[in-house]
Design an enzyme around this catalytic site. Structure first.
Site, PDB file in Angstrom:
ATOM      1  N   ASN A   9      38.002  41.070  27.558  1.00 50.74           N
ATOM      2  CA  ASN A   9      39.399  41.164  27.127  1.00 50.74           C
ATOM      3  C   ASN A   9      40.246  40.577  28.259  1.00 50.74           C
ATOM      4  O   ASN A   9      40.444  41.217  29.283  1.00 50.74           O
ATOM      5  CB  ASN A   9      39.741  42.644  26.885  1.00 50.74           C
ATOM      6  CG  ASN A   9      41.218  42.863  26.620  1.00 50.74           C
ATOM      7  OD1 ASN A   9      41.968  41.919  26.386  1.00 50.74           O
ATOM      8  ND2 ASN A   9      41.645  44.123  26.662  1.00 50.74           N
ATOM      9  N   TRP A  10      40.721  39.358  28.046  1.00 51.80           N
ATOM     10  CA  TRP A  10      41.440  38.660  29.121  1.00 51.80           C
ATOM     11  C   TRP A  10      42.885  39.118  29.268  1.00 51.80           C
ATOM     12  O   TRP A  10      43.571  38.676  30.200  1.00 51.80           O
ATOM     13  CB  TRP A  10      41.373  37.145  28.901  1.00 51.80           C
ATOM     14  CG  TRP A  10      39.972  36.597  28.985  1.00 51.80           C
ATOM     15  CD1 TRP A  10      38.840  37.281  29.315  1.00 51.80           C
ATOM     16  CD2 TRP A  10      39.562  35.241  28.741  1.00 51.80           C
ATOM     17  NE1 TRP A  10      37.753  36.442  29.284  1.00 51.80           N
ATOM     18  CE2 TRP A  10      38.162  35.181  28.935  1.00 51.80           C
ATOM     19  CE3 TRP A  10      40.232  34.071  28.366  1.00 51.80           C
ATOM     20  CZ2 TRP A  10      37.437  34.014  28.780  1.00 51.80           C
ATOM     21  CZ3 TRP A  10      39.512  32.902  28.203  1.00 51.80           C
ATOM     22  CH2 TRP A  10      38.126  32.878  28.414  1.00 51.80           C
ATOM     23  N   LYS A  11      43.337  39.933  28.342  1.00 57.85           N
ATOM     24  CA  LYS A  11      44.711  40.469  28.394  1.00 57.85           C
ATOM     25  C   LYS A  11      45.717  39.321  28.580  1.00 57.85           C
ATOM     26  O   LYS A  11      45.482  38.223  28.082  1.00 57.85           O
ATOM     27  CB  LYS A  11      44.819  41.538  29.486  1.00 57.85           C
ATOM     28  CG  LYS A  11      43.751  42.625  29.320  1.00 57.85           C
ATOM     29  CD  LYS A  11      43.966  43.837  30.187  1.00 57.85           C
ATOM     30  CE  LYS A  11      42.849  44.837  29.931  1.00 57.85           C
ATOM     31  NZ  LYS A  11      43.014  46.086  30.681  1.00 57.85           N
ATOM     32  N   HIS A  95      44.201  48.728  21.335  1.00 51.56           N
ATOM     33  CA  HIS A  95      43.949  48.879  22.772  1.00 51.56           C
ATOM     34  C   HIS A  95      44.981  49.849  23.353  1.00 51.56           C
ATOM     35  O   HIS A  95      46.133  49.869  22.926  1.00 51.56           O
ATOM     36  CB  HIS A  95      44.044  47.508  23.460  1.00 51.56           C
ATOM     37  CG  HIS A  95      43.568  47.571  24.880  1.00 51.56           C
ATOM     38  ND1 HIS A  95      44.373  48.009  25.902  1.00 51.56           N
ATOM     39  CD2 HIS A  95      42.376  47.287  25.434  1.00 51.56           C
ATOM     40  CE1 HIS A  95      43.685  47.992  27.032  1.00 51.56           C
ATOM     41  NE2 HIS A  95      42.469  47.555  26.777  1.00 51.56           N
ATOM     42  N   GLU A  97      46.706  49.766  25.915  1.00 53.66           N
ATOM     43  CA  GLU A  97      47.946  49.145  26.395  1.00 53.66           C
ATOM     44  C   GLU A  97      48.901  48.903  25.226  1.00 53.66           C
ATOM     45  O   GLU A  97      50.121  49.007  25.381  1.00 53.66           O
ATOM     46  CB  GLU A  97      47.624  47.844  27.147  1.00 53.66           C
ATOM     47  CG  GLU A  97      47.040  48.157  28.524  1.00 53.66           C
ATOM     48  CD  GLU A  97      46.037  47.161  29.039  1.00 53.66           C
ATOM     49  OE1 GLU A  97      45.976  46.030  28.515  1.00 53.66           O
ATOM     50  OE2 GLU A  97      45.278  47.510  29.963  1.00 53.66           O
ATOM     51  N   GLU A 167      37.476  53.734  25.538  1.00 56.33           N
ATOM     52  CA  GLU A 167      38.073  53.360  26.818  1.00 56.33           C
ATOM     53  C   GLU A 167      38.950  54.499  27.331  1.00 56.33           C
ATOM     54  O   GLU A 167      40.112  54.622  26.919  1.00 56.33           O
ATOM     55  CB  GLU A 167      38.925  52.101  26.643  1.00 56.33           C
ATOM     56  CG  GLU A 167      38.137  50.917  26.151  1.00 56.33           C
ATOM     57  CD  GLU A 167      38.827  49.607  26.532  1.00 56.33           C
ATOM     58  OE1 GLU A 167      38.209  48.826  27.258  1.00 56.33           O
ATOM     59  OE2 GLU A 167      39.978  49.399  26.130  1.00 56.33           O
ATOM     60  N   GLY A 173      41.492  49.505  34.514  1.00 61.88           N
ATOM     61  CA  GLY A 173      42.188  48.784  35.578  1.00 61.88           C
ATOM     62  C   GLY A 173      42.410  49.611  36.826  1.00 61.88           C
ATOM     63  O   GLY A 173      43.156  49.212  37.723  1.00 61.88           O
ATOM     64  N   SER A 213      37.027  49.641  33.843  1.00 60.16           N
ATOM     65  CA  SER A 213      36.490  49.298  35.171  1.00 60.16           C
ATOM     66  C   SER A 213      34.985  49.023  35.163  1.00 60.16           C
ATOM     67  O   SER A 213      34.276  49.387  36.099  1.00 60.16           O
ATOM     68  CB  SER A 213      36.842  50.386  36.199  1.00 60.16           C
ATOM     69  OG  SER A 213      38.250  50.478  36.343  1.00 60.16           O
ATOM     70  N   GLY A 234      37.708  44.216  31.077  1.00 60.93           N
ATOM     71  CA  GLY A 234      38.994  43.596  31.377  1.00 60.93           C
ATOM     72  C   GLY A 234      38.901  42.746  32.631  1.00 60.93           C
ATOM     73  O   GLY A 234      38.417  41.613  32.609  1.00 60.93           O
TER      74      GLY A 234
HETATM   75  P1  PGA Z   1      39.304  46.937  32.944  1.00 61.01           P
HETATM   76  O1  PGA Z   1      39.936  46.877  31.461  1.00 61.01           O
HETATM   77  O2  PGA Z   1      37.870  46.485  32.799  1.00 61.01           O
HETATM   78  O3  PGA Z   1      40.135  45.998  33.759  1.00 61.01           O
HETATM   79  O4  PGA Z   1      39.387  48.352  33.388  1.00 61.01           O
HETATM   80  C1  PGA Z   1      39.192  47.250  30.325  1.00 61.01           C
HETATM   81  C2  PGA Z   1      40.038  47.108  29.093  1.00 61.01           C
HETATM   82  O5  PGA Z   1      41.234  47.444  29.134  1.00 61.01           O
HETATM   83  O6  PGA Z   1      39.556  46.665  28.028  1.00 61.01           O
END
Ligand code: PGA
Length: 251
Positions: A9-11, A95, A97, A167, A173, A213, A234
């Site tokens: 997931n490149w966000k 997600h 976010e 998640e 993150g 993470s 991520g």
């Molecule tokens: P992260 O994000 O690996 O940077 O913790 C995971 C995600 O939000 O899908």
């Protein structure tokens, strides 16, 4: 036997040329992998160019979100047929976010899941508790609510096309990963929910990814858990070497 699925997931990262470079490098590193499903989720603007790099490879394309209407006066949105048109197979939905910053709710998640399925896009449905919810002993209640709320009215065959990503929000993150035992506990709880809503047979087929993470150093242990069938990655997916290493570690 469930084939693991690792998705990057490149966000909100990477211009088109950066996304193409990352994809080209990754495609070379993973071209011999046949026993893990591989997915990358760039920003909307890079989907088409990334597809051109991976369309003959073992990497599939995902979008990070979609809107549930096919077309119309919905400024700023992108629909399922549009994502199909640029080569997407998967779409990430709900997600944390999006839930935290963009007002996503179980109801909007469910509408998006149905829209995706009706256009032959496979949803990756994200669920997960906040730190304060975990500390208050509410993890199972939150997961139950997210899972059931996201899949309202789905038939068993529609559900078969879905992937669930667990998640924990406190692990995204932050560098704090859930321990393999913590992940396994929630994954097994999700499988029980699916058994109750559908059947043992259905629940044993659904892939449940862990996200939060995930790094090359912790991927193997997480992935060795019985009910962990891959990862939604991520930060570590923005580097081809580390994403490829996670894929290799998860086999
Ligand atoms: P992260 O994000 O690996 O940077 O913790 C995971 C995600 O939000 O899908």
């Amino acid at each position: 036997m469930r084939t693991p699925i690792i998705a990057g997931n490149w966000k909100l990262n990477k211009t088109v040329s950066e996304a193409v470079d990352l994809t080209s490098e990754l495609a070379k590193l993973v071209d011999n992998i046949t026993d893990v499903e591989l997915v990358v989720a760039p920003v909307f603007t890079a989907l088409s160019n990334v597809y051109n790099v991976i369309n003959t490879s073992n990497i599939q394309l995902a979008a990070q979100d979609l809107y549930w209407e096919d077309s119309g006066a919905f400024t700023g949105e992108v629909s399922a047929p549009m994502l199909k048109d640029v080569g997407c197979d998967y779409v990430i939905i709900g997600h944390s976010e999006r839930r935290q910053y963009f007002g996503e709710t179980n109801e909007t998640v469910n509408q998006k899941v149905k829209a995706a399925l009706s256009h032959d896009l496979k949803p990756i449905i994200c669920v997960g508790e906040l730190l304060k919810e975990r500390e208050a002993g509410k993890t199972e209640a939150v997961i139950d609510d997210h899972v059931k709320g996201g899949i309202v009215d789905l038939t068993e065959s529609e559900m078969e096309s879905c992937v669930i990503a667990y998640e924990p929000v406190w692990a995204i993150g932050t560098g704090k990963t859930a321990t393999p035992d913590q992940a396994q506990e929630v994954h097994s709880f999700i499988r029980d929910i699916l058994t109750n809503c559908y059947s043992e047979n259905l629940s044993s087929q659904i892939r449940i990814q862990y996200g939060g993470s995930v790094k090359p150093e912790n991927a193997a242990e997480l992935m060795s858990q019985q009910d962990v069938d891959g990862a939604l990655v991520g930060g570590a997916s923005l580097d081809a070497q580390s994403f490829a290493e996670i894929v290799i570690q998860s086999r």
